[in-house]
Design a protein around this motif. Sequence first.
Motif, short mmCIF file in Angstrom:
data_model
loop_
_atom_site.label_atom_id
_atom_site.label_comp_id
_atom_site.label_asym_id
_atom_site.label_seq_id
_atom_site.Cartn_x
_atom_site.Cartn_y
_atom_site.Cartn_z
N VAL A 29 0.75 -1.20 0.08
CA VAL A 29 0.02 -0.17 -0.01
C VAL A 29 0.94 1.39 0.11
O VAL A 29 0.65 2.21 -0.74
N GLU A 30 2.02 1.12 0.56
CA GLU A 30 3.09 2.32 0.85
C GLU A 30 3.59 2.51 -0.78
O GLU A 30 3.65 3.61 -1.11
N VAL A 31 4.04 1.37 -1.48
CA VAL A 31 4.56 1.37 -2.58
C VAL A 31 3.50 2.16 -3.50
O VAL A 31 3.95 2.83 -4.50
N TYR A 32 2.10 1.91 -3.29
CA TYR A 32 1.37 2.38 -4.22
C TYR A 32 0.88 3.98 -3.94
O TYR A 32 -0.39 4.35 -4.42
N GLY A 33 1.65 4.50 -2.80
CA GLY A 33 1.38 5.91 -2.91
C GLY A 33 0.50 6.02 -1.82
O GLY A 33 -0.30 6.86 -1.99
N ASN A 34 -0.04 4.93 -0.86
CA ASN A 34 -0.99 4.86 0.19
C ASN A 34 -2.32 4.74 -0.72
O ASN A 34 -3.25 5.38 0.01
N ASN A 35 -2.47 4.21 -1.76
CA ASN A 35 -3.64 4.09 -2.64
C ASN A 35 -4.10 2.62 -2.40
O ASN A 35 -3.59 1.91 -3.25
N LEU A 36 -4.95 2.25 -1.69
CA LEU A 36 -5.61 0.95 -1.47
C LEU A 36 -6.36 0.67 -2.69
O LEU A 36 -6.19 -0.34 -3.32
N ILE A 37 -7.26 1.67 -3.29
CA ILE A 37 -7.96 1.41 -4.60
C ILE A 37 -7.26 2.71 -5.37
O ILE A 37 -7.33 3.85 -5.02
N HIS A 38 -7.06 2.27 -6.52
CA HIS A 38 -6.59 3.27 -7.70
C HIS A 38 -7.33 4.36 -7.79
O HIS A 38 -8.56 4.45 -7.60
N PRO A 39 -6.78 5.50 -7.86
CA PRO A 39 -7.47 6.76 -7.94
C PRO A 39 -8.45 6.83 -9.31
O PRO A 39 -9.32 7.51 -9.13
N SER A 40 -8.23 6.19 -10.04
CA SER A 40 -8.99 6.05 -11.26
C SER A 40 -10.42 5.43 -11.18
O SER A 40 -11.14 5.59 -11.91
N ILE A 41 -10.55 4.73 -9.95
CA ILE A 41 -11.96 4.08 -9.85
C ILE A 41 -12.67 4.79 -8.72
O ILE A 41 -12.28 5.25 -7.63
N MET A 282 -0.06 -2.87 -11.75
CA MET A 282 -1.53 -3.13 -11.34
C MET A 282 -2.54 -2.61 -12.56
O MET A 282 -2.35 -1.98 -13.36
N VAL A 283 -3.27 -4.02 -12.79
CA VAL A 283 -4.25 -3.97 -14.01
C VAL A 283 -5.61 -3.55 -13.69
O VAL A 283 -6.10 -4.02 -12.34
N ILE A 284 -6.27 -2.62 -14.16
CA ILE A 284 -7.35 -1.73 -14.06
C ILE A 284 -8.20 -2.07 -15.22
O ILE A 284 -8.07 -1.85 -16.23
N GLY A 285 -9.62 -2.57 -14.80
CA GLY A 285 -10.55 -2.46 -15.90
C GLY A 285 -11.99 -2.29 -15.40
O GLY A 285 -12.25 -2.31 -14.40
#
Length: 296
Positions: A29-41, A282-285
Amino acid sequence: MGEIQSEVYILSRDAEESARLNRQHDFLVEVYGNNLIHPSIPKENIQSVADIATGTGIWLRDAATVLGMQNRNPSSPYYLHGFDISSAQFQPVPTQTNAEIYLSLQNCLEPFPPEHHGRYDFVHVRLLIGALRKGEYELAIKNIFDILKPGGYFQWEEANADSITSDITPQPPSLTESRRLLLDYVEKSGLFTMPANYIKSEAKRIGFGNLHIEEYNTASRPHLRDWSRAWLTRLVRLLMPMAMIRLGKASEEDVAREMAEELMAEFERECAEATVGLTMEMVIGKKPERRGVCCK
């Protein structure tokens, strides 16, 4: 509860491994910039969530907190459901004022029970690189498609095993050897070393849209430098003995463990001052709003 066996998965499911998974969750979660859920969602549209390969359920517990910040009406709690092939690592679910959290057995390669079809606004998946063989991803993606509501999103996080590297030139011999052994094991076990692009292409074929891949390097920020090296060292140390056995480097577990420990001691010595990491992808769809209409 019973267990659904998986032949390819080589990590243990004991208390020590559960603690490692929980620490790994905090790190990623820290690696992802403290974004548990991607900001585009759009989190404001999420009320029901499925977590595939949930492990201890820690991701869901954090999700309840993150979603709770959306100031939803507490009389309409979030529904969060974790699924895993084994219940061995399920941990007690804390009482949440704003969420109902459930954990249950489910192989993601098998169709979900009908009551879960079209039920979820968001499906989360993480680190099945060591559990799914080539040819199995499409089954998992199809089952994820089935349990999402029209317009729902999925987020699938995977490691790029081919990206293990350090900032030392030339690369330390022990790191090069560890990477080679792990990649050989992954390939010979019928697994993908870099599954993200395949997940994206299969998701597109099945009918998902709005597909994109975000990349995060575990050693990309200075404050993660030591944490990244320690995390990767611990993970490689866990994987190496069984990899050596399956590659024919050792015939007995004790011998494989001793060989692996010698290699990892050299790894720690040579990389003590290095920045070591790998790329997480991270794949988002998004599932189309209605069947037969693809997202753009």
